[in-house]
Design a protein around this motif. Structure first.
Motif, short mmCIF file in Angstrom:
data_model
loop_
_atom_site.label_atom_id
_atom_site.label_comp_id
_atom_site.label_asym_id
_atom_site.label_seq_id
_atom_site.Cartn_x
_atom_site.Cartn_y
_atom_site.Cartn_z
N ASP A 284 0.89 -1.33 -0.11
CA ASP A 284 0.03 -0.14 0.04
C ASP A 284 0.96 1.18 0.22
OD1 ASP A 284 0.85 0.30 2.59
OD2 ASP A 284 -1.16 -0.49 3.54
N THR A 285 0.25 2.34 0.16
CA THR A 285 0.78 3.71 -0.01
C THR A 285 1.42 4.21 1.40
OG1 THR A 285 -1.38 4.59 0.18
CG2 THR A 285 -0.52 4.32 -1.96
N ARG A 286 1.49 3.53 2.47
CA ARG A 286 1.94 3.91 3.62
C ARG A 286 3.44 4.13 3.44
NH1 ARG A 286 -2.29 0.73 4.92
NH2 ARG A 286 -3.57 1.67 6.93
N LEU A 290 2.48 -1.81 4.45
CA LEU A 290 2.08 -3.09 4.68
C LEU A 290 2.08 -3.78 3.18
CD1 LEU A 290 -1.17 -2.35 6.99
CD2 LEU A 290 1.38 -3.08 7.70
N TYR A 291 2.34 -5.17 3.06
CA TYR A 291 2.57 -5.73 1.90
C TYR A 291 1.91 -7.33 2.14
CZ TYR A 291 7.00 -7.19 3.75
OH TYR A 291 8.05 -7.77 4.37
N PHE A 292 1.28 -7.70 1.20
CA PHE A 292 0.47 -9.11 1.72
C PHE A 292 0.28 -9.97 0.24
CE2 PHE A 292 -2.59 -5.57 1.84
CZ PHE A 292 -3.50 -5.91 0.90
N LEU A 302 1.60 -11.50 5.45
CA LEU A 302 1.66 -10.30 5.78
C LEU A 302 2.96 -9.65 6.19
CD1 LEU A 302 -1.18 -7.60 6.59
CD2 LEU A 302 0.79 -7.65 8.00
N GLY A 303 3.56 -8.49 5.77
CA GLY A 303 4.72 -8.04 6.21
C GLY A 303 4.62 -6.65 6.44
N ASP A 425 -0.26 -0.36 15.32
CA ASP A 425 -0.49 -1.21 14.37
C ASP A 425 -0.64 -0.67 12.83
OD1 ASP A 425 -0.91 -3.00 16.37
OD2 ASP A 425 -3.19 -3.36 16.11
N GLY A 426 0.60 -0.07 12.70
CA GLY A 426 0.59 0.34 11.43
C GLY A 426 -0.19 1.68 10.90
#
Length: 429
Positions: A284-286, A290-292, A302-303, A425-426
């Motif tokens: 995502d754009t954070r 986060l990547y999954f 999920l990382g 949590d991110g």
């Protein structure tokens, strides 16, 4: 730097193709080129040099893929942190457009190598989705999709409804889809590259950490911890997030942050159909993204970021497990079977760095979290440069090694940001 987290607890170590034979270097000798590091860049460089008739020897401190190449999320994402228009603005029309073309081709390199060499690597190429979690992120992905589509990429913006359906979560406002992306079993891919390099004529020695690097009148002398050494006209360092003190200031030219991952038990068919139902991968754009994705065994991975230090136990990944539940509430009380981490090499300008500090010594560093494609393609470019001397083969020009100013304070700052990220949590409320 602390002792690296072991490779064996990862999902990838449990499901990878067998490792190739890479005995330690036990006697001194010569090589055309010595490559330090058996990750994607080192192995791709070795393969492409060997295919040109050049005799490379790869020295690896542990085993093939021990570093980030065997630990990453397995997402094959083309491009860089900068969009094509940004690269042109930064480097000028000619150089910027050339770098954009290189960045856009990196996923093609990976899947092309798998096909050409018939690598034993579970893989899928159904595309990558970047979800936007804020209105600003939504504007960002819209521009990104438009720019890549203008260059001929299979890219398009996604509205919220389609993003929800393709990701299996309602947490994003929209996104974009890049059809060039996909997924690989990353440790199998590293091992497959090693086998292909060996078949082409490269030699790979594992458990052979390099402890000394010295230039003399007869070439470079590379010494290993076991006492055996190699002499070569050229040395290429490809150690990335696992870089030590081998060359002055190199380790301090990056921030080597840990990226943590968790993997569930295999999901039921119904749950698999509700999450990434068309086989995409996603990040995502954070800023601390986060990547999954789903792997080839039906597990959800999920990382994201975790402690800057090496992990001490399951508590270091607990925030990622909570995020899984918030992103995908349909999972309920899911079981997590694997927790692991690996280092990501981040440069100050978020671009890959190449260095040539002395004649015959070449350095690649800075994967920025996109190492599967980037470093595979970089290895091919480095091999062409070493073989031909053509500087135009390199996607970025070599620069001097530059230590990050106040490197220790950068680490403190990143650690503080990551602590907030874990506590919140991110940002996933």
């Amino acid at each position: 730097m602390a002792e690296p987290f072991p490779l064996e607890p990862s999902l990838w170590a449990a499901t990878a193709a067998p490792a190739p034979e890479t005995p330690p270097l036990d006697r001194s000798g010569q090589a055309d080129v010595v490559i330090v590091g058996a990750g994607y860049c080192g192995l791709s460089t070795a393969l492409h040099l060997a295919e040109r008739g050049i005799r490379p020897v790869v020295l690896e401190a542990r085993e093939v893929g021990f570093g980030g190449s065997g630990r990453n999320g397995g997402q094959v994402i083309p491009g860089l942190k900068f969009d094509p228009d940004d690269l042109v603005a930064k480097f000028g029309q000619e150089r910027g457009a050339r770098l954009a073309r290189f960045a856009g081709s990196t996923a093609d390199t990976v899947f092309g190598l798998i096909e050409t060499h018939n690598l034993d690597v579970p893989h899928r190429r159904n595309g990558w989705i970047q979800g936007a979690h804020t209105p600003a992120g939504l504007d960002e992905v819209g521009r990104r999709a438009e720019q890549w589509a203008r260059l001929g990429a299979p890219a398009r913006a996604l509205d919220k409804g389609e993003t929800d359906r393709l990701l299996g979560t309602e947490r994003y406002l929209g996104g974009w889809l890049d059809g060039r992306g996909g997924a690989v079993q990353p440790l199998s891919y590293a091992r497959g590259l090693a086998r292909a390099a060996q078949a082409a004529g490269a030699t790979i020695h594992g458990n052979s950490p390099v402890t000394g690097l010295r230039r003399a009148r007869d070439g470079w002398h590379v010494t290993t911890a076991r006492g055996a050494s190699l002499r070569a006209e050229r040395v290429i360092l490809c150690t990335n997030g696992y870089t030590g003190p081998l060359w002055p200031d190199l380790a301090e030219s990056i921030i080597a942050a840990n990226s943590f991952q968790v993997a569930t038990a295999p999901l039921s068919d119904n749950l698999r159909r509700s999450i990434l139902p068309e086989g995409h991968v996603s990040s995502d754009t954070r800023k601390l993204l986060l990547y999954f994705r789903l792997d080839h065994t039906g597990r959800l991975l999920l990382g994201g970021r975790g402690p800057f230090r090496e992990p001490r136990g399951p508590a270091d990944s607990a925030h990622l497990e909570r995020i899984v539940g918030k992103l995908f509430p349909q999972l309920g009380a899911v079981t997590f079977d694997y927790r692991w981490c690996g280092r990501v090499a981040i440069t100050r300008d978020f671009l890959p760095h190449l260095h040539e500090p002395e004649p015959g010594l070449f350095i690649d560093i800075g994967c920025q979290g996109r190492g599967v494609g980037l470093q595979s393609a970089m290895g091919r470019a480095i091999a062409e440069y070493v073989a031909t001397g053509n500087a135009e083969a390199l996607p970025v020009a070599p620069t001097p090694v530059a230590r990050l100013p106040l490197h220790a304070l950068h680490r403190v700052y990143v650690s503080a940001v990551i602590a907030w990220y874990r506590l919140n949590d991110g940002g996933m409320r």
